[in-house]
Write a protein that holds these residues in place. Structure first.
Motif, PDB file in Angstrom:
ATOM      1  N   SER A 204      -5.420   0.514  12.147  1.00  0.00           N
ATOM      2  CA  SER A 204      -4.459   1.543  11.730  1.00  0.00           C
ATOM      3  C   SER A 204      -3.152   0.897  11.280  1.00  0.00           C
ATOM      4  CB  SER A 204      -4.174   2.478  12.896  1.00  0.00           C
ATOM      5  OG  SER A 204      -3.561   1.748  13.943  1.00  0.00           O
ATOM      6  N   ARG A 205      -2.371   1.675  10.564  1.00  0.00           N
ATOM      7  CA  ARG A 205      -1.036   1.190  10.177  1.00  0.00           C
ATOM      8  C   ARG A 205      -0.195   0.942  11.416  1.00  0.00           C
ATOM      9  NH1 ARG A 205      -1.744   5.457   6.156  1.00  0.00           N
ATOM     10  NH2 ARG A 205      -0.070   6.730   7.019  1.00  0.00           N
ATOM     11  N   SER A 206      -0.349   1.790  12.417  1.00  0.00           N
ATOM     12  CA  SER A 206       0.460   1.610  13.635  1.00  0.00           C
ATOM     13  C   SER A 206       0.180   0.250  14.271  1.00  0.00           C
ATOM     14  CB  SER A 206       0.179   2.734  14.631  1.00  0.00           C
ATOM     15  OG  SER A 206      -0.988   2.470  15.372  1.00  0.00           O
ATOM     16  N   GLU A 207      -1.076  -0.179  14.240  1.00  0.00           N
ATOM     17  CA  GLU A 207      -1.392  -1.487  14.841  1.00  0.00           C
ATOM     18  C   GLU A 207      -0.804  -2.627  14.028  1.00  0.00           C
ATOM     19  OE1 GLU A 207      -5.515   0.135  14.879  1.00  0.00           O
ATOM     20  OE2 GLU A 207      -5.777  -1.567  16.255  1.00  0.00           O
ATOM     21  N   ARG A 208      -0.784  -2.439  12.704  1.00  0.00           N
ATOM     22  CA  ARG A 208      -0.255  -3.513  11.860  1.00  0.00           C
ATOM     23  C   ARG A 208       1.251  -3.636  12.056  1.00  0.00           C
ATOM     24  NH1 ARG A 208      -3.146  -3.202   6.139  1.00  0.00           N
ATOM     25  NH2 ARG A 208      -2.826  -5.450   6.275  1.00  0.00           N
ATOM     26  N   LEU A 209       1.904  -2.521  12.388  1.00  0.00           N
ATOM     27  CA  LEU A 209       3.345  -2.578  12.653  1.00  0.00           C
ATOM     28  C   LEU A 209       3.652  -3.007  14.089  1.00  0.00           C
ATOM     29  CD1 LEU A 209       4.841   0.595  10.919  1.00  0.00           C
ATOM     30  CD2 LEU A 209       5.407  -1.796  10.442  1.00  0.00           C
ATOM     31  N   TRP A 210       2.851  -2.546  15.025  1.00  0.00           N
ATOM     32  CA  TRP A 210       3.234  -2.642  16.437  1.00  0.00           C
ATOM     33  C   TRP A 210       2.293  -3.476  17.294  1.00  0.00           C
ATOM     34  CZ3 TRP A 210       7.715  -1.357  18.592  1.00  0.00           C
ATOM     35  CH2 TRP A 210       8.547  -0.472  17.911  1.00  0.00           C
ATOM     36  N   GLY A 211       1.204  -3.974  16.733  1.00  0.00           N
ATOM     37  CA  GLY A 211       0.184  -4.606  17.558  1.00  0.00           C
ATOM     38  C   GLY A 211       0.350  -6.095  17.786  1.00  0.00           C
ATOM     39  N   HIS A 212       1.523  -6.646  17.509  1.00  0.00           N
ATOM     40  CA  HIS A 212       1.763  -8.082  17.651  1.00  0.00           C
ATOM     41  C   HIS A 212       2.626  -8.291  18.890  1.00  0.00           C
ATOM     42  CE1 HIS A 212       0.243  -8.054  13.547  1.00  0.00           C
ATOM     43  NE2 HIS A 212       1.123  -7.096  13.300  1.00  0.00           N
ATOM     44  N   PRO A 213       2.139  -9.056  19.859  1.00  0.00           N
ATOM     45  CA  PRO A 213       2.790  -9.055  21.179  1.00  0.00           C
ATOM     46  C   PRO A 213       4.252  -9.498  21.139  1.00  0.00           C
ATOM     47  CG  PRO A 213       1.165 -10.853  21.002  1.00  0.00           C
ATOM     48  CD  PRO A 213       1.001  -9.984  19.784  1.00  0.00           C
ATOM     49  N   GLY A 214       5.139  -8.647  21.619  1.00  0.00           N
ATOM     50  CA  GLY A 214       6.555  -8.979  21.733  1.00  0.00           C
ATOM     51  C   GLY A 214       7.314  -8.937  20.420  1.00  0.00           C
TER      52      GLY A 214
ATOM     53  N   ASP B 186       0.813  -1.224   0.000  1.00  0.00           N
ATOM     54  CA  ASP B 186       0.000   0.000   0.000  1.00  0.00           C
ATOM     55  C   ASP B 186       0.842   1.269   0.000  1.00  0.00           C
ATOM     56  OD1 ASP B 186      -2.247  -1.536   0.042  1.00  0.00           O
ATOM     57  OD2 ASP B 186      -2.723  -1.172   2.153  1.00  0.00           O
ATOM     58  N   GLY B 187       2.149   1.108  -0.118  1.00  0.00           N
ATOM     59  CA  GLY B 187       2.997   2.290  -0.260  1.00  0.00           C
ATOM     60  C   GLY B 187       3.544   2.837   1.032  1.00  0.00           C
ATOM     61  N   HIS B 188       3.474   2.094   2.132  1.00  0.00           N
ATOM     62  CA  HIS B 188       3.964   2.584   3.410  1.00  0.00           C
ATOM     63  C   HIS B 188       5.299   1.939   3.773  1.00  0.00           C
ATOM     64  CE1 HIS B 188       0.179   4.538   3.846  1.00  0.00           C
ATOM     65  NE2 HIS B 188      -0.477   3.406   3.724  1.00  0.00           N
TER      66      HIS B 188
ATOM     67  N   THR C  83      -9.576   9.049  14.339  1.00  0.00           N
ATOM     68  CA  THR C  83      -8.558  10.063  14.613  1.00  0.00           C
ATOM     69  C   THR C  83      -7.398   9.771  13.671  1.00  0.00           C
ATOM     70  OG1 THR C  83      -7.166  11.081  16.283  1.00  0.00           O
ATOM     71  CG2 THR C  83      -7.555   8.724  16.545  1.00  0.00           C
ATOM     72  N   VAL C  84      -6.935  10.793  12.982  1.00  0.00           N
ATOM     73  CA  VAL C  84      -5.907  10.596  11.963  1.00  0.00           C
ATOM     74  C   VAL C  84      -4.607  11.208  12.471  1.00  0.00           C
ATOM     75  CG1 VAL C  84      -5.273  10.972   9.564  1.00  0.00           C
ATOM     76  CG2 VAL C  84      -7.680  10.644  10.181  1.00  0.00           C
ATOM     77  N   VAL C  85      -3.618  10.354  12.692  1.00  0.00           N
ATOM     78  CA  VAL C  85      -2.366  10.783  13.318  1.00  0.00           C
ATOM     79  C   VAL C  85      -1.244  10.688  12.297  1.00  0.00           C
ATOM     80  CG1 VAL C  85      -0.771  10.366  15.203  1.00  0.00           C
ATOM     81  CG2 VAL C  85      -3.219   9.890  15.511  1.00  0.00           C
ATOM     82  N   ASN C  86      -0.672  11.833  11.945  1.00  0.00           N
ATOM     83  CA  ASN C  86       0.374  11.854  10.912  1.00  0.00           C
ATOM     84  C   ASN C  86      -0.070  11.062   9.679  1.00  0.00           C
ATOM     85  OD1 ASN C  86       2.114  13.276  12.657  1.00  0.00           O
ATOM     86  ND2 ASN C  86       2.794  11.358  13.585  1.00  0.00           N
ATOM     87  N   GLY C  87      -1.347  11.213   9.324  1.00  0.00           N
ATOM     88  CA  GLY C  87      -1.859  10.562   8.125  1.00  0.00           C
ATOM     89  C   GLY C  87      -2.344   9.136   8.308  1.00  0.00           C
TER      90      GLY C  87
END
Lengths: 366, 366, 366, 366
Positions: free
Chosen positions: D207-217, A253-255, D139-143
């Motif tokens: 959110s993209r943040s969850e896809r990057l950071w939402g996996h435990p450990g 998706d371009g990220h 809520t849109v945070v930094n896009g």
């Protein structure tokens, strides 16, 4: 320290002009020897090379060869108190026949038959298990039974009591990674026997550690003091797999989400600190999408990889191998490493990087 | 981790029952060998002892023997590019003739004649100099000339350019301590040549580093970012001596200031962090007042001591020596160490303790 | 966060269009009030300005006015249990008559006559003393008597017992700096009375803390655990003065040692960590060589300065003052500050910078 | 600092004997006033109490009153550039009518109607949203668009661009928590306008943040540098709920998992560090099982609670309230707090604890 470019002058420490031979020099050298002294000027080439020049060699062990031998050991070698584990270690061809995959890392295949019990002990060596196939064994850590299944990563920090037992009706094999060579070298090893039988007969799907620590970003208020090693005893395949898929989807998706195009990667971390799961061992999982190749990269410090799934070609220094599921290979310090794949490749990796970073000795070039 | 009491069960890993011999087992063992595999159960006694069991041995080198040999090397061995330093290293009798005082530490006597120049280079190995007698050499670090005099401790963190030159009319000897064996083992060593001549001919009494950093508790506003190694390049004898005297005087007045009765001690620290001067090497100075004996103490990790002044008896493991000025001795990991003196004893010490502490492998018992 | 350039759009939050007045809106606003509610849209200009807009004002207090008033208080106001200290605080004209130099910092002149005793107490507020002139008072911290003399800086971390007594035959005045306004605002203040008399009658030239901690880079082995506040109770003028002279001398020799040309500066630090002496208060000493002017600089966070020696002109925001020995002035958050001098100027400074840095709120522009 | 018992002597600083009145004293006091000076001895009772004595008062706001007023504001007050947010803040009755829930914390109800857009801005204030009911706003945070749903906790660290828009056909309300009063007091506030329209029209479930950071450990290799605030922008209800259920289930099985019997609790943490999600604000979720009561506990520092689900009784200092879904209440510094429930009670909490801990001002007694 991060990547550097260090143009080294042509003259190297390994081609040192030695002092003019003479009888007096001979006498001096013999005096050195009898006094247990060694001059720097005869050794500097070995001790102070322009860049790391490990005696460890790149090498590949095929899973299709390892697994039958482990099964054969299952027939011939009992597991129990004393030998402790039916573990068979990779012995790097450059390291004199010692069971050391690299100068710092131990990698072994361990094998447990139905009903068998690897007795409880503890040691200062930091350890983990990684499961390339099979299930049915529980590792019991301080009384908490942790199921082991394909794709799971199970860290085991130093000085925790642990045993394993196979509660299924099939044998199971997995790999163990430890810092045995490192701790053996520096002289930091303590060991204690625990009960001869594993201290639990429960077989829960989820360990207590996961129920306390396996919720992303949520910390139990009972456990606020950070621990040097992770309190989470199992990193399940479903999470690892989804994290990697998510990175590739975000990239599509371009990220910014992947290390380089088509190359997703996660590090296993201590949820109490965000740092490595073990003080001396870093563990990561890398996924190459189909038709992906990585840039060659050198790092100070050594690694062991296991192919989890897929096929591809890996290059370490001057050597390349076609690899498949379960294959294990070694990347010695400062040897360039790259990988490529046509149909996709999943790689588990462990390394001694935390030692290098803690001591400000880390370097890399890509 | 601090002191622990770990009652180890009688059965030890070094007396492991091996599997029943058989032709099949022989075949399996040969298969292991050809596949570069080694089983744990034949090696566990060596790899996982109940406590650290270093192959390094306690040993003493007499200064009165070392110094003449260094002088003799001064006659026979030129110092210059390639060999780099006229340094003669202690080779622990348990470490196979390698120039390693312990598995992690290098200790050498270095010798420089009037007018000589040890050329500029840099390396990732962390180093220091300690001066048991003499003066006249300046070590020049990144262009900052640092005078070396009896009692001074001069740290030299990895990857800084440095050379030495003797600006006096007398030869000078001192000891070098480095983490060469440790870095050699893990494969982290980089090295670069600098100019063939030392890049300064100044001979100031005080280095620039001391003028910036040598004021207690005061930090220059130009240097607020902490550095992993100390920015202070000389710890002068007058300060060390006074700190130790002050501790003994405070103790005499009834205040807590000494490690144990009559035993004053300071650690050399990085004024920017309060931590060790070098990432991998700890350095300390210990003073025993007359008629003082220390408690025997074991530590995970190895040390080298040099007697700076006085006489006494030191015990390492089962061995005791009467020691005098300049004598060097080694304390391997987990060997108990104690010292006693009738007339007073000043000891300089260096160790690999920061490695153990950073990696949470430190332990001790007193 | 370091210096940033943040071009703010012209429209500001302090000129917000308010909603159309109406009877319904009036009713709503009255309902808000009765429910103890306040809308953001009427307050945003004050609460969310484009940059810090402190209600504290730049202000100067003249030492020649303060000192006689403190002496007069010496005649009229006894010192003892209850009032605790004969301290007279600077009250910033923008802060409603409260004894607050800035929203976070307290600055007071304290006065003690011959033979007087300021009784022992302890409090969570972090404190220090700085001596612009005089001597004869000892501050006794946890039983350790610390002499106070011109130029000395004497930190006093929260929750340590302390009293002061004047053992000389002359009155003495000094300044106290504390984080009283900050701790008062957030509600963190604890206080306990100790003995009514100061718990020591010794008058040593040097405190025990200095004998343990006052040797550059040397740490007593009895005190290896870092403490959040400095264990060193006196930073003597001779060291501060020499550190500043050394910086100017190094600059004159062409080396980087000063903040800007002619401007030497040191920060008082905790030798156990290299960090600030107190968790909430930063303290520094700045020396401007003759004919030096500093660049104007803005910082988020507030400061108080005292002129230690010399004369010059200081500018805070739009206000400039000619200053002389002992004068105190305030720099509110984000007000530009600069100083210049013809004959040389020594400035002591304290600020709330550690609070800003710890919470990642620090910013500056020069 | 942890729990302490500090028996305070009877005499208190708030009952200080004042100096004998006299004309001379009057004159001195007038001189103080004209010089902008205030003596300590008249103020010490307020400034240095035996324990924190906040002017903030315990108070409760009922959700059933707040929500209709927010809806009414939706009718009368447009949302847009300038006012920025339709947010209505709790004004603690002890804090002079300012919109401050406590001296450090802001708590407001925010309301957004279908199709509305709260414009993009950024500020140094640290913020979060917590959703007690409803959904439909992103809520849109930094896009990166982050869906908001009941039970979700959405941190928003200082100086990130953010806007909100309601993409549904129903209005939505939630609470905002910020450190506005703290940053207003110390003078650290910067603010910038962004685009007038929210910079995304996507409405992804995750959110993209969850896809990057939402996996435990698991940590993405692209994001290895720790950030002071959490990179994870949504902590979903399903995880929080399961973590709390797991703790109670573990407790039922006899394992240590809850803070006290029947009282489960998690802290929202930064997966990159294990620390608090925001530098200045701690957030937690507490679940009391049916028929549970907590021990009364005092803490230095202030908190705001919102009832997420269930009913019960809470006691703050001398005041008790029966509470229900959505109710908000304040616990000032050092006021004892306890809660009890017959049918179960879920409580969201935020506090200024990180400020206290960072500055070593934290204390508690239970």
């Amino acid at each position: 320290m991060t990547s550097t470019s260090s143009p080294v002058r042509v003259q190297a420490t390994d081609a040192v002009d030695q002092p003019e031979p003479s009888a007096a020099l001979d006498t001096l050298y013999r005096a050195f020897e009898s006094e247990l002294l060694v001059p720097l000027w005869t050794e500097i080439g070995d001790l102070m090379p322009a860049h790391p020049d490990s005696s460890a060699l790149p090498h590949l062990w095929r899973w299709r060869n390892l697994l039958p031998m482990a099964a054969q050991a299952g027939e011939l070698v009992p597991v129990g108190r004393g030998g402790e584990r039916r573990a068979i270690a990779l012995a790097n061809p450059g390291l004199g026949g010692r069971p050391f995959a690299t100068p710092t890392l131990w990698a072994a295949i361990q094998f447990l038959k139905p009903g068998e019990d690897a007795p409880v002990h503890r040691h200062t060596q930091n350890a983990f298990r990684f499961v390339v196939e099979g299930e049915g064994v529980w590792t019991v850590v301080n009384g908490d039974p942790v199921a082991m299944r394909r794709g799971d990563f199970l860290p085991q920090a130093g000085w925790n009591w642990h045993g394993h037992h196979n509660l299924s009706d099939r044998p199971m094999a997995w790999i163990d990674g430890l810092d045995i060579p490192f701790q053996h070298h520096i002289g930091s090893t303590f060991f204690e026997f625990g009960p001869d039988e594993t201290d639990s007969t429960e077989a829960p799907a989820s360990s207590r550690s996961e129920r306390l620590w396996g919720h992303p970003g949520l910390r139990p208020l009972t456990h606020l003091r950070p621990t040097p090693a992770t309190p989470l005893l199992a990193y399940r395949w479903e999470h690892t797999d989804r994290a990697l898929s998510d990175q590739l989807a975000l990239e599509a998706d371009g990220h910014r989400a992947t290390v380089e195009p088509g190359h997703a990667a996660v590090r296993y971390t201590n949820p109490a600190t965000g740092g490595d799961v073990l003080p001396t061992v870093r563990t990561e999982f890398h996924r190459l999408a189909p038709d992906t190749g990585t840039r060659a990269r050198r790092e100070a410090g050594s690694s062991v990889f296991q192919v989890f799934e897929g096929t591809g070609e890996v290059t370490v220094g001057d050597t390349s191998w076609a690899v498949a599921r379960g294959d294990l290979f070694v990347v010695p310090s400062w040897q360039p490493f790259s990988a490529s794949t046509e149909h996709g490749l999943d790689l588990f990796r462990f390394s001694d990087a935390p030692v290098f970073e803690m001591l400000h000795l880390d370097r890399s070039v890509a």
